[in-house]
Design a protein around this motif. Structure first.
Motif, PDB file in Angstrom:
ATOM      1  N   VAL A 278       0.831  -1.208   0.000  1.00  0.00           N
ATOM      2  CA  VAL A 278       0.000   0.000   0.000  1.00  0.00           C
ATOM      3  C   VAL A 278       0.868   1.263   0.000  1.00  0.00           C
ATOM      4  O   VAL A 278       1.530   1.563  -0.982  1.00  0.00           O
ATOM      5  N   ASP A 279       0.865   2.009   1.119  1.00  0.00           N
ATOM      6  CA  ASP A 279       1.567   3.297   1.141  1.00  0.00           C
ATOM      7  C   ASP A 279       2.981   3.200   1.675  1.00  0.00           C
ATOM      8  O   ASP A 279       3.695   4.200   1.737  1.00  0.00           O
ATOM      9  N   GLN A 280       3.429   2.011   2.061  1.00  0.00           N
ATOM     10  CA  GLN A 280       4.703   1.882   2.768  1.00  0.00           C
ATOM     11  C   GLN A 280       5.895   2.312   1.919  1.00  0.00           C
ATOM     12  O   GLN A 280       6.848   2.909   2.435  1.00  0.00           O
ATOM     13  N   GLY A 281       5.859   2.018   0.630  1.00  0.00           N
ATOM     14  CA  GLY A 281       6.967   2.435  -0.232  1.00  0.00           C
ATOM     15  C   GLY A 281       7.090   3.951  -0.307  1.00  0.00           C
ATOM     16  O   GLY A 281       8.203   4.501  -0.251  1.00  0.00           O
ATOM     17  N   LEU A 282       5.957   4.649  -0.429  1.00  0.00           N
ATOM     18  CA  LEU A 282       6.002   6.114  -0.476  1.00  0.00           C
ATOM     19  C   LEU A 282       6.470   6.688   0.859  1.00  0.00           C
ATOM     20  O   LEU A 282       7.199   7.688   0.890  1.00  0.00           O
ATOM     21  N   ILE A 283       6.060   6.067   1.953  1.00  0.00           N
ATOM     22  CA  ILE A 283       6.531   6.522   3.270  1.00  0.00           C
ATOM     23  C   ILE A 283       8.044   6.369   3.365  1.00  0.00           C
ATOM     24  O   ILE A 283       8.754   7.283   3.818  1.00  0.00           O
ATOM     25  N   ALA A 284       8.551   5.219   2.937  1.00  0.00           N
ATOM     26  CA  ALA A 284       9.990   4.975   3.002  1.00  0.00           C
ATOM     27  C   ALA A 284      10.755   6.016   2.194  1.00  0.00           C
ATOM     28  O   ALA A 284      11.772   6.560   2.652  1.00  0.00           O
ATOM     29  N   ARG A 285      10.264   6.315   0.980  1.00  0.00           N
ATOM     30  CA  ARG A 285      10.965   7.301   0.159  1.00  0.00           C
ATOM     31  C   ARG A 285      10.890   8.704   0.771  1.00  0.00           C
ATOM     32  O   ARG A 285      11.854   9.467   0.738  1.00  0.00           O
ATOM     33  N   THR A 286       9.757   9.036   1.362  1.00  0.00           N
ATOM     34  CA  THR A 286       9.626  10.351   2.003  1.00  0.00           C
ATOM     35  C   THR A 286      10.595  10.484   3.167  1.00  0.00           C
ATOM     36  O   THR A 286      11.246  11.517   3.351  1.00  0.00           O
ATOM     37  N   MET A 287      10.706   9.420   3.969  1.00  0.00           N
ATOM     38  CA  MET A 287      11.604   9.467   5.130  1.00  0.00           C
ATOM     39  C   MET A 287      13.072   9.464   4.691  1.00  0.00           C
ATOM     40  O   MET A 287      13.918  10.095   5.333  1.00  0.00           O
ATOM     41  N   ALA A 288      13.371   8.773   3.599  1.00  0.00           N
ATOM     42  CA  ALA A 288      14.743   8.818   3.080  1.00  0.00           C
ATOM     43  C   ALA A 288      15.087  10.241   2.631  1.00  0.00           C
ATOM     44  O   ALA A 288      16.209  10.720   2.853  1.00  0.00           O
ATOM     45  N   GLU A 289      14.122  10.924   2.010  1.00  0.00           N
ATOM     46  CA  GLU A 289      14.342  12.318   1.614  1.00  0.00           C
ATOM     47  C   GLU A 289      14.569  13.215   2.824  1.00  0.00           C
ATOM     48  O   GLU A 289      15.297  14.204   2.738  1.00  0.00           O
ATOM     49  N   ARG A 290      13.955  12.866   3.952  1.00  0.00           N
ATOM     50  CA  ARG A 290      14.155  13.634   5.184  1.00  0.00           C
ATOM     51  C   ARG A 290      15.494  13.326   5.839  1.00  0.00           C
ATOM     52  O   ARG A 290      15.885  13.967   6.819  1.00  0.00           O
ATOM     53  N   GLY A 291      16.199  12.313   5.334  1.00  0.00           N
ATOM     54  CA  GLY A 291      17.516  11.977   5.855  1.00  0.00           C
ATOM     55  C   GLY A 291      17.499  11.265   7.191  1.00  0.00           C
ATOM     56  O   GLY A 291      18.475  11.334   7.948  1.00  0.00           O
ATOM     57  N   VAL A 292      16.389  10.536   7.488  1.00  0.00           N
ATOM     58  CA  VAL A 292      16.301   9.858   8.783  1.00  0.00           C
ATOM     59  C   VAL A 292      16.517   8.350   8.654  1.00  0.00           C
ATOM     60  O   VAL A 292      16.322   7.614   9.628  1.00  0.00           O
ATOM     61  N   GLY A 293      16.924   7.875   7.479  1.00  0.00           N
ATOM     62  CA  GLY A 293      17.182   6.453   7.341  1.00  0.00           C
ATOM     63  C   GLY A 293      17.399   6.052   5.900  1.00  0.00           C
ATOM     64  O   GLY A 293      17.431   6.892   5.000  1.00  0.00           O
ATOM     65  N   VAL A 294      17.517   4.733   5.692  1.00  0.00           N
ATOM     66  CA  VAL A 294      17.784   4.189   4.362  1.00  0.00           C
ATOM     67  C   VAL A 294      16.880   2.991   4.105  1.00  0.00           C
ATOM     68  O   VAL A 294      16.463   2.291   5.027  1.00  0.00           O
ATOM     69  N   GLU A 295      16.612   2.771   2.825  1.00  0.00           N
ATOM     70  CA  GLU A 295      15.867   1.588   2.416  1.00  0.00           C
ATOM     71  C   GLU A 295      16.811   0.435   2.134  1.00  0.00           C
ATOM     72  O   GLU A 295      17.933   0.641   1.642  1.00  0.00           O
ATOM     73  N   VAL A 296      16.340  -0.767   2.396  1.00  0.00           N
ATOM     74  CA  VAL A 296      17.051  -1.969   1.960  1.00  0.00           C
ATOM     75  C   VAL A 296      16.941  -2.049   0.435  1.00  0.00           C
ATOM     76  O   VAL A 296      15.854  -1.884  -0.134  1.00  0.00           O
ATOM     77  N   ALA A 297      18.047  -2.274  -0.235  1.00  0.00           N
ATOM     78  CA  ALA A 297      18.042  -2.363  -1.697  1.00  0.00           C
ATOM     79  C   ALA A 297      17.206  -3.557  -2.151  1.00  0.00           C
ATOM     80  O   ALA A 297      17.284  -4.645  -1.574  1.00  0.00           O
ATOM     81  N   ARG A 298      16.407  -3.330  -3.224  1.00  0.00           N
ATOM     82  CA  ARG A 298      15.532  -4.396  -3.729  1.00  0.00           C
ATOM     83  C   ARG A 298      15.586  -4.416  -5.247  1.00  0.00           C
ATOM     84  O   ARG A 298      15.873  -3.410  -5.892  1.00  0.00           O
ATOM     85  N   HIS A 299      15.253  -5.584  -5.796  1.00  0.00           N
ATOM     86  CA  HIS A 299      15.123  -5.716  -7.238  1.00  0.00           C
ATOM     87  C   HIS A 299      13.840  -5.015  -7.657  1.00  0.00           C
ATOM     88  O   HIS A 299      12.762  -5.283  -7.125  1.00  0.00           O
ATOM     89  N   ASP A 300      13.946  -4.085  -8.619  1.00  0.00           N
ATOM     90  CA  ASP A 300      12.793  -3.258  -8.956  1.00  0.00           C
ATOM     91  C   ASP A 300      11.674  -4.062  -9.604  1.00  0.00           C
ATOM     92  O   ASP A 300      10.502  -3.721  -9.459  1.00  0.00           O
ATOM     93  N   GLY A 301      12.016  -5.127 -10.291  1.00  0.00           N
ATOM     94  CA  GLY A 301      10.996  -5.892 -10.998  1.00  0.00           C
ATOM     95  C   GLY A 301      10.089  -6.691 -10.093  1.00  0.00           C
ATOM     96  O   GLY A 301       8.862  -6.606 -10.182  1.00  0.00           O
TER      97      GLY A 301
END
Length: 479
Positions: A394-417
């Protein structure tokens, strides 16, 4: 507060049945009750029994109602069992006809001279605004999701002007959100959900049509959020949906009640006792919620990634929804062979209940590996923890990207496909936050955001402004 101080409101809160929705609705109920407003909280009795207790000075449960620690002067908090779930079942079963239960509840209230000033309801209660309108009661929607996600999905008029039908359409910011950073978009493997949300389901109505209809029939929308978390988004939402978007604050429980010291039974849990031994800020807390679509491969790679990272960890382990396993299967049987033995000196996998707030407030915890549900994200940041982010639905990917933009953490790398990830990606993300020099920047940014989110005066101002809106918009002439 002027007019808002003089006017006492009668508000009905109607969340959906999930515990992640019930708790913020209860926090909203208590804050309204603390300001002298009457509050009725509708839910199933078995769900109310799962909620934390309401302070005695806010509780007055009326006779003849199934209630648990109600909240609000004069009427208190009423809990109507079958009535409360009616329109949610209607939503789940297709929304083809209104259920009589909520109608009966509201008719009883109006006939008894207790017409509510407002019905504040959740995303799924599609027929509630129509039923309430028949009795002259206005509605507001209270959404506990990230506000940026609602802007990203957009209003009906924006989709008519700029249709999105392909997966690729959702991997870039929409035309009506020019201020969004380019990175804040779905990945290819996440876009299945977004595309599906705009397609009719078995009921013949899409999830987005339901969302739009609720927005169009309510006077304004309330968000569990604040400007400090998502600057500028409420002005954008007000413009997009052409009605007020009101932040209620993060609605975090009062931390002065000793929440970090006890478990449900009142006895300090074994998990918290385990945390007493490690040095300060040396443990990463791992919790992926109850709805993450984990596979056996996901569990294996996450476990081995934590092991290779070489840091202390506490894993609140839940058997993934839908994963086949024999009854009674414990975590050890789902994790790599020998994992718990090899990590025993510095890791704990806990399959029982974990008091998440108490864990996050513990001084040994230094970071949070999360699925980025909005509630968990708020909890992590309220305690100043940098995030390792592993979103799923659902919205978790957008939340992760928003928080990464805020500089408060990083996402685990994933295969885009296909969204797959490996142990090396887990290890790299954990070490960036917990071990490497870059982690100090994430921690500093998270600490700064914590100070803002824990500013009680500012959080109270959000609630006071919400009350002013409830007063201002309850009359037809204001809408």
């Amino acid at each position: 507060m002027g007019e808002a101080t003089a006017t006492k409101l009668d508000v009905v809160l109607f969340p959906c049945l999930a515990i992640g929705h019930l708790i913020p609705y209860l926090e909203l109920a208590m804050r309204l009750a603390a300001r002298g407003h009457a509050v009725t909280f509708l839910s199933m009795p078995r769900n109310v029994a799962r909620l934390p207790p309401v302070p005695p000075h806010l509780a007055r449960a009326p006779r003849g109602a199934a209630a648990a620690g109600g909240g609000g002067p004069a009427r208190g908090r009423r809990v109507h069992g079958r009535r409360a779930a009616a329109d949610e079942r209607d939503y789940q079963e297709g929304g083809r006809r209104p259920r009589p239960s909520f109608t009966a509840f509201l008719a009883d209230a109006v006939t008894g001279g207790r017409r509510p000033d407002w019905i504040v309801h959740d995303f799924c209660h599609r027929s509630v605004p129509r039923i309430a309108g028949e009795h002259g009661v206005p509605c507001a929607a209270f959404l506990i999701v990230q506000a940026t996600t609602i802007a990203f999905l957009g209003p009906r008029w924006a989709h008519a002007a700029h249709p999105r039908t392909a997966h690729e359409d959702f991997t870039v910011a929409p035309k009506w959100c020019p201020s969004l950073p380019p990175a804040v978009a779905y990945r290819r493997h996440e876009a299945d959900w977004a595309v599906g949300a705009f397609q009719p389901n078995a009921s013949g109505v899409s999830d987005m049509d339901r969302t739009w209809e609720i927005n169009e029939r309510t006077r304004f929308t309330i968000y569990r959020n604040c400007e400090e978390m998502e600057p500028g988004v409420f002005t954008l939402l007000t413009d997009l949906f052409r009605k007020p978007a009101i932040p209620a604050g993060v609605l975090f429980p009062d931390l002065a009640d000793g929440a970090g010291n006890s478990s449900r039974s009142g006895v300090r849990s074994e998990v918290l006792r385990w945390l007493d031994s490690p040095p300060p800020k040396s443990v990463i807390y791992v919790a992926l919620g109850s709805e993450a679509a984990l596979t056996a491969s996901n569990l294996n790679e996450l476990a081995l990634g934590l092991e290779l990272a070489g840091v202390r960890f506490l894993w609140a382990f839940r058997k993934p929804t839908g994963m086949s396993a024999a009854p009674g299967t414990d975590a050890g049987e789902l994790l790599p062979a020998g994992f718990e033995h090899r990590t025993r000196g510095h890791g704990l996998v806990w399959s029982g209940w974990v008091p998440q707030v108490a864990v996050l407030v513990h001084g040994a915890v230094g970071a949070f590996l999360t699925h980025c549900g909005w509630g968990s994200t708020i909890e992590g940041l309220v305690f100043g923890h940098p995030l390792v982010m592993l979103p799923f639905v659902v919205d978790q990917g957008l939340i992760a990207r928003t928080m990464a933009e805020r500089g408060v953490g990083v996402e685990v790398a994933r295969h885009d496909g296909d969204g797959s990830f490996g142990r090396d990606g887990v290890t790299a993300a954990v070490r960036r936050v917990m071990v490497e020099e870059e982690g100090k920047v994430f921690a500093s940014n998270a600490e700064k955001l914590k100070e803002v989110l824990r500013d009680q005066r500012r959080q109270d101002q959000y609630m006071d402004e919400l009350v002013r809106c409830l007063v201002r918009y309850k009359d037809d002439s204001c809408c």
